[in-house]
Design a protein around this motif. Sequence first.
Motif, PDB file in Angstrom:
ATOM      1  N   GLN A  24      34.733  -1.035   1.039  1.00 55.78           N
ATOM      2  CA  GLN A  24      35.208   0.243  -0.255  1.00 55.78           C
ATOM      3  C   GLN A  24      34.496   1.056  -0.231  1.00 55.78           C
ATOM      4  OE1 GLN A  24      35.295  -2.162  -4.104  1.00 55.78           O
ATOM      5  NE2 GLN A  24      36.822  -3.941  -3.057  1.00 55.78           N
ATOM      6  N   PHE A  25      32.968   1.090  -0.117  1.00 52.85           N
ATOM      7  CA  PHE A  25      31.893   2.257   0.026  1.00 52.85           C
ATOM      8  C   PHE A  25      32.367   3.177   0.844  1.00 52.85           C
ATOM      9  CE2 PHE A  25      27.789   4.688   0.912  1.00 52.85           C
ATOM     10  CZ  PHE A  25      27.352   4.442  -0.374  1.00 52.85           C
ATOM     11  N   MET A  26      32.096   2.845   2.147  1.00 55.08           N
ATOM     12  CA  MET A  26      32.228   3.719   3.380  1.00 55.08           C
ATOM     13  C   MET A  26      33.812   4.763   3.438  1.00 55.08           C
ATOM     14  SD  MET A  26      29.967   4.332   4.668  1.00 55.08           S
ATOM     15  CE  MET A  26      30.943   5.171   6.129  1.00 55.08           C
ATOM     16  N   GLU A  27      35.091   3.728   2.643  1.00 51.68           N
ATOM     17  CA  GLU A  27      36.065   4.388   2.470  1.00 51.68           C
ATOM     18  C   GLU A  27      35.853   5.857   1.172  1.00 51.68           C
ATOM     19  OE1 GLU A  27      39.112   1.553   0.861  1.00 51.68           O
ATOM     20  OE2 GLU A  27      39.085   0.879   3.008  1.00 51.68           O
ATOM     21  N   GLY A  28      34.966   5.368  -0.036  1.00 53.18           N
ATOM     22  CA  GLY A  28      35.010   6.886  -0.586  1.00 53.18           C
ATOM     23  C   GLY A  28      33.990   7.490  -0.179  1.00 53.18           C
ATOM     24  N   LEU A  29      33.416   7.124   0.615  1.00 52.64           N
ATOM     25  CA  LEU A  29      32.106   8.305   1.078  1.00 52.64           C
ATOM     26  C   LEU A  29      33.023   9.426   2.335  1.00 52.64           C
ATOM     27  CD1 LEU A  29      28.917   6.685   2.402  1.00 52.64           C
ATOM     28  CD2 LEU A  29      30.009   7.987   0.686  1.00 52.64           C
ATOM     29  N   LYS A  30      34.202   8.607   3.224  1.00 55.10           N
ATOM     30  CA  LYS A  30      35.285   9.999   3.891  1.00 55.10           C
ATOM     31  C   LYS A  30      35.919  10.291   2.473  1.00 55.10           C
ATOM     32  CE  LYS A  30      34.915   6.113   7.535  1.00 55.10           C
ATOM     33  NZ  LYS A  30      35.315   5.495   9.024  1.00 55.10           N
ATOM     34  N   THR A  31      36.373   9.963   1.846  1.00 55.30           N
ATOM     35  CA  THR A  31      37.172  10.656   0.691  1.00 55.30           C
ATOM     36  C   THR A  31      36.432  12.389   0.607  1.00 55.30           C
ATOM     37  OG1 THR A  31      38.430   8.319   0.309  1.00 55.30           O
ATOM     38  CG2 THR A  31      38.544   9.800  -1.589  1.00 55.30           C
ATOM     39  N   LEU A  32      35.485  11.245   0.370  1.00 57.48           N
ATOM     40  CA  LEU A  32      34.089  12.824  -0.351  1.00 57.48           C
ATOM     41  C   LEU A  32      34.506  14.240   0.805  1.00 57.48           C
ATOM     42  CD1 LEU A  32      31.470  10.678  -2.102  1.00 57.48           C
ATOM     43  CD2 LEU A  32      32.940  12.567  -3.059  1.00 57.48           C
ATOM     44  N   GLU A  75      29.616   8.469  10.797  1.00 55.99           N
ATOM     45  CA  GLU A  75      30.905   8.535  10.054  1.00 55.99           C
ATOM     46  C   GLU A  75      31.253   9.878   9.142  1.00 55.99           C
ATOM     47  OE1 GLU A  75      32.878   5.749  10.380  1.00 55.99           O
ATOM     48  OE2 GLU A  75      31.230   4.681  11.675  1.00 55.99           O
ATOM     49  N   CYS A  76      30.069   9.785   8.759  1.00 53.32           N
ATOM     50  CA  CYS A  76      30.371  11.066   7.088  1.00 53.32           C
ATOM     51  C   CYS A  76      29.297  12.213   7.297  1.00 53.32           C
ATOM     52  CB  CYS A  76      30.284  10.948   6.480  1.00 53.32           C
ATOM     53  SG  CYS A  76      31.265   9.341   5.705  1.00 53.32           S
ATOM     54  N   PRO A  77      29.310  13.004   8.612  1.00 49.77           N
ATOM     55  CA  PRO A  77      28.758  13.802   9.289  1.00 49.77           C
ATOM     56  C   PRO A  77      28.510  15.269   8.407  1.00 49.77           C
ATOM     57  CG  PRO A  77      30.029  13.880  10.490  1.00 49.77           C
ATOM     58  CD  PRO A  77      30.290  12.489   9.886  1.00 49.77           C
ATOM     59  N   LYS A  78      30.185  15.664   7.896  1.00 47.44           N
ATOM     60  CA  LYS A  78      30.052  16.440   6.716  1.00 47.44           C
ATOM     61  C   LYS A  78      29.065  16.357   5.802  1.00 47.44           C
ATOM     62  CE  LYS A  78      33.819  18.410   9.036  1.00 47.44           C
ATOM     63  NZ  LYS A  78      35.249  18.529   8.923  1.00 47.44           N
ATOM     64  N   LEU A  79      29.492  14.743   5.025  1.00 46.45           N
ATOM     65  CA  LEU A  79      28.775  14.732   4.204  1.00 46.45           C
ATOM     66  C   LEU A  79      27.203  14.712   3.780  1.00 46.45           C
ATOM     67  CD1 LEU A  79      29.815  13.573   0.847  1.00 46.45           C
ATOM     68  CD2 LEU A  79      29.540  11.628   1.789  1.00 46.45           C
ATOM     69  N   VAL A  80      26.642  14.228   5.220  1.00 47.85           N
ATOM     70  CA  VAL A  80      25.254  14.370   5.646  1.00 47.85           C
ATOM     71  C   VAL A  80      24.518  15.863   5.102  1.00 47.85           C
ATOM     72  CG1 VAL A  80      23.342  13.430   6.686  1.00 47.85           C
ATOM     73  CG2 VAL A  80      25.266  12.382   6.405  1.00 47.85           C
TER      74      VAL A  80
END
Length: 116
Positions: A24-32, A75-80
């Motif tokens: 669930q957490f990773m799904e949320g991060l991918k949404t962001l 998984e979320c390079p843009k977020l990082v």
Amino acid sequence: MQLYSIRKKIWAVKGKEQEEAKKQFMEGLKTLEGEIGEKAYFGVEEFGFVDSALVPITFWFYTYDTCGSLSIGTECPKLVEWAKRCMEKVSVSMLLPHPRKIYDFVLHFRKTHGLE
């Protein structure tokens, strides 16, 4: 989005409950990640309200990666990258604890609660 309500389960529980929280957490991060897209910050090109509300969770990324066997950077390079831009702001870097201090706290918690 349930990021704030489920994130503790990544490091404070084990087994099936932890696996579901990680998912669930990773799904949320991918949404962001999808929302940030190619922008420098959420919503605008300047640091704003949404950024200030979300940036505290990024100081936990090291702990989530380590305790939850996640790979947020992959998984979320843009977020990082967004998180790195936020941390360049003195108003952010001076207010929030170093990620290593958070990790040390979590290690202590896990040991005292028999999770290690």
